[in-house]
Scaffold this active site. Structure first.
Site, PDB file in Angstrom:
ATOM      1  N   CYS A 184       6.107   1.642   9.983  1.00 31.80           N
ATOM      2  CA  CYS A 184       5.702   3.248   9.718  1.00 31.80           C
ATOM      3  C   CYS A 184       6.068   3.749  11.620  1.00 31.80           C
ATOM      4  CB  CYS A 184       4.900   2.965   9.072  1.00 31.80           C
ATOM      5  SG  CYS A 184       5.002   4.926   8.958  1.00 31.80           S
ATOM      6  N   HIS A 215       6.648   0.671   4.262  1.00 39.16           N
ATOM      7  CA  HIS A 215       5.008  -0.563   4.316  1.00 39.16           C
ATOM      8  C   HIS A 215       5.158  -1.565   3.429  1.00 39.16           C
ATOM      9  CE1 HIS A 215       2.512   2.664   6.618  1.00 39.16           C
ATOM     10  NE2 HIS A 215       2.933   3.284   5.852  1.00 39.16           N
ATOM     11  N   GLU A 219       3.087  -3.636   3.178  1.00 37.03           N
ATOM     12  CA  GLU A 219       1.459  -4.430   2.553  1.00 37.03           C
ATOM     13  C   GLU A 219       1.614  -3.418   1.626  1.00 37.03           C
ATOM     14  OE1 GLU A 219       1.617  -0.944   5.359  1.00 37.03           O
ATOM     15  OE2 GLU A 219       2.412  -2.980   5.581  1.00 37.03           O
ATOM     16  N   ASP A 262     -11.323   6.738 -13.333  1.00 39.49           N
ATOM     17  CA  ASP A 262     -12.192   7.890 -13.029  1.00 39.49           C
ATOM     18  C   ASP A 262     -13.623   6.548 -13.084  1.00 39.49           C
ATOM     19  OD1 ASP A 262     -11.101  10.029 -13.240  1.00 39.49           O
ATOM     20  OD2 ASP A 262     -11.703  10.703 -15.324  1.00 39.49           O
ATOM     21  N   ASP A 297      -8.993  20.917 -10.969  1.00 38.53           N
ATOM     22  CA  ASP A 297      -8.674  20.862 -12.271  1.00 38.53           C
ATOM     23  C   ASP A 297      -8.962  22.420 -12.426  1.00 38.53           C
ATOM     24  OD1 ASP A 297      -9.450  17.769 -11.344  1.00 38.53           O
ATOM     25  OD2 ASP A 297     -11.820  18.787 -11.767  1.00 38.53           O
TER      26      ASP A 297
END
Length: 635
Positions: free
Chosen positions: A176, A282, A284, A333, A491
């Site tokens: 990167c 990337h 990884e 969550d 939200d």
């Protein structure tokens, strides 16, 4: 053969067993996976038991041995690292002196874990200028801004030693920003010189006129432009990209180009010349395909294939353009239940309590276990949202930091963490900035941070004053780690109006009428988990956060949460006419049978969503059964 310390791949065909064309990695002495033909499994801890009656030969390092067993014909034994033994057996040479250059700019933990997963156990960190001379190979991962990277390398005294190392011809792998720094400079940091090893200037994507969001964020393919032992032509693998700036191909750097990729325009996605390798993507965070790139770099003596290998590779001179794929994201969550255990939960319009008399917190499982399962099932990203507790002292939020550390050892796709990303006064009276909090999460394994309520308050202040202070949570993290590391989580809930003239907020015509037949609505932002509404629309929020440096937006429809009634497509439609943030994720909870109506979730992408966040294991499994492995395809 008393010892066998080779890392290898064993592809065996046995007419007497069902283990046809199976692969197994030998990780340590006399270890065989269950997929190996039973006739080859050891009965005691010795290599002679591992390979009975095999014809063995002593080979130079990193080559392929072909051996024959009376029960398994035409077996190829690829030895990654070998050396002669006293008894003529095949044994492993010492691993290379592999060093990682960490300048303090992002999620290095994930790189280290991926290198370990590739089979390397001897990785060291560069701690002084002297370490450059000790290194046989160096991996230089970079995340964030070009200017920050060059400045940090200069402060550490590493810039010139790094340049000298790369020019010495010793193996080097940049990732990167680690690739971009090899060029002469970047528009991201005017006047600041790069290493100047590869000709050309890095510049920002020029794709706004094509309706594409910046940064590019997600899974894209590659077109191989020359022969290499690291990345070979004909692969259909996708890799994970997250960047706003590109190195364009030019006649001056054409001899460096290994692969190109398309996102509104063609750009260099990897370079290789001699022993210098670098990728814009990337590895990884690219699953097994990325780990294999690390493995090939670490355990190969040369990155240039032989003439015979080149002859076997066919490179298409005019390949079809690659395309960014939509993403399927498991959004978890996380909170502590009444017993103090950290669990994944899911609310019904944000109520995470069961409907039973006990009203306990709904428990869907352990965060790390579920994250690993999602990864194995093919999820493109994992998001952890810390919805309650620990928020008064995020830096002492040991449970969530531990979740990130453990997940990054098992999950090799991007990890996002949300909840408590803000400035605060610690219990010991010490001021902790939002950047301090984000840095702690990045160092623990996060690739992005999600900012919720604080983003709404920051946007309100910016809209009121029109001033960028440079000190807000969004600005500070974006400056240090790049816009791609900042996700805004909002939200919103619908507010119906009879006419657009009835409100100052941006409205749109909806196909879902209001309670009194209204056909217009706007999306009102909420904070504190939906408990408090603000006089700010999602449209205005997105525009303000983009201006402040955010790179992605996560839309969580309160009206649809837990209702099993499909997606609220109005939020995505509104967003796509708002800004150039990476198109939104739409979170929703379904059960398996609700995905029988497939157009519901595909229509989200048709409205502009490039990532779909799902709230249960069933969601992920069902969606992935309709898509390709990583980076799903349109039907």
């Amino acid at each position: 053969m008393d010892d066998l310390y080779c890392r290898c791949e064993l592809a065996a065909w046995c007419p007497e067993s069902s283990f046809n064309s199976r692969r197994s990695r030998l990780i340590s002495r006399s270890h065989v996976c269950d997929s190996v033909c039973p006739k080859l499994k050891p009965t005691r801890n010795s290599a002679s038991a591992l390979l009975p009656q095999w014809t063995t030969v002593t080979l130079p390092t990193h080559c392929t041995a072909t051996a024959h067993h009376p029960h398994c014909d035409s077996t190829h034994h690829r030895v990654m690292s070998t050396g002669p033994a006293d008894d003529g057996a095949v044994t492993a040479a010492a691993q290379p002196a592999l060093y990682l250059l960490d300048y303090g700019g992002g999620n290095v933990r994930s790189v280290i874990n991926a290198i370990k997963a590739a089979g390397c156990t001897s990785l060291k960190l560069i701690e002084s200028v002297d370490d450059f001379a000790k290194a046989d190979k160096i991996i230089f991962p970079g995340v964030g801004a070009f200017g920050f990277c060059i400045s940090r390398l200069t402060e550490l005294g590493f810039l010139e030693p790094l340049r000298e190392y790369v020019l010495s011809g010793k193996p080097f792998f940049g990732v990167c920003i680690g690739m971009q720094c090899l060029f002469e400079g970047s528009e991201e940091a005017p006047g600041m010189a790069g290493l100047g090893i590869v000709p050309g200037m890095v510049r920002r994507f020029q794709v706004r006129d094509k309706g594409l969001a910046v940064p590019e964020m997600g899974w894209n393919g590659i077109n191989v432009r020359k022969h290499s032992s690291i990345v070979q032509p004909g692969t259909s693998q996708r890799y994970y990209f997250v960047h706003s700036f590109i190195a364009p191909p030019t006649p001056e750097n054409s001899d460096w180009i290994l692969t190109t990729t398309n996102y509104g325009e063609e750009f260099i996605s990897s370079i290789q010349k001699g022993n210098v390798l670098a990728t814009q993507f990337h590895p990884e965070k690219s699953g097994e395909a990325g780990i294999d790139v690390y493995r090939r770099f670490i355990f190969s003596d040369t990155m240039t294939p032989s003439a015979e290998e080149c002859a076997a590779m066919t490179i298409d001179p005019n390949p079809a353009p690659t395309a960014l794929a939509p993403r399927v994201i498991a959004c978890l969550d996380v909170r502590s239940n009444d017993d103090g255990d950290l669990v994944v939960t899911k609310g019904d319009q944000y109520d995470v309590r069961e409907k039973t008399d006990g009203r306990g917190v709904r428990n869907l499982g352990k965060p790390v276990i579920l994250a690993e399962q999602y990864y194995k099932d093919g999820a493109d990203e994992i998001t952890f949202l810390n919805i309650t507790s620990f928020r008064n002292s995020p830096l002492k939020d040991q449970p969530m930091l531990d979740v990130l550390r453990a997940a990054s050892e098992r999950v090799f796709v991007p990890l996002t963490i949300g909840g408590g990303i803000r400035s605060f006064e610690d219990s010991d009276g010490v001021h902790r900035s939002a950047l301090d909090v984000a840095s702690a999460y990045f160092r623990s394994g996060a690739d992005k941070v999600s900012i919720g309520s604080d983003a709404v308050l920051i946007a309100e202040e910016y809209i009121k004053t029109g001033v960028k202070t440079g000190t807000s949570t969004i600005e500070a993290i974006s400056e240090a780690y790049g816009a791609q590391a900042v996700v805004i989580s909002v939200d919103p809930r619908r507010v119906y109006v009879t006419s657009p003239d009835d409100t100052k907020h941006h409205t749109f015509k909806t196909s879902i009428p209001g309670p009194n037949g209204e056909v217009y609505c706007w999306y009102q932002c909420t904070i504190k988990g939906g408990r408090e509404t603000r006089d700010l629309g999602a449209y205005e929020l997105a525009r303000a956060c983009e201006a402040l440096g955010a790179g992605e937006i996560l839309l969580n429809s309160i009206d649809k949460d837990g209702t099993n009634s499909g997606f609220d497509l109005g939020t995505e439609t509104t967003h796509m006419h708002t800004c150039s943030l990476s198109p939104p994720s739409h979170t929703v909870s379904h059960r398996r049978h609700h995905f029988a109506c497939v157009p519901g979730w595909w229509s989200s992408w048709r409205c502009g969503v490039d990532r779909l966040s799902l709230m249960s294991a069933l969601d992920v499994v069902q969606i992935l059964s309709r898509t390709s492995s990583r980076g799903c395809q349109f039907p």
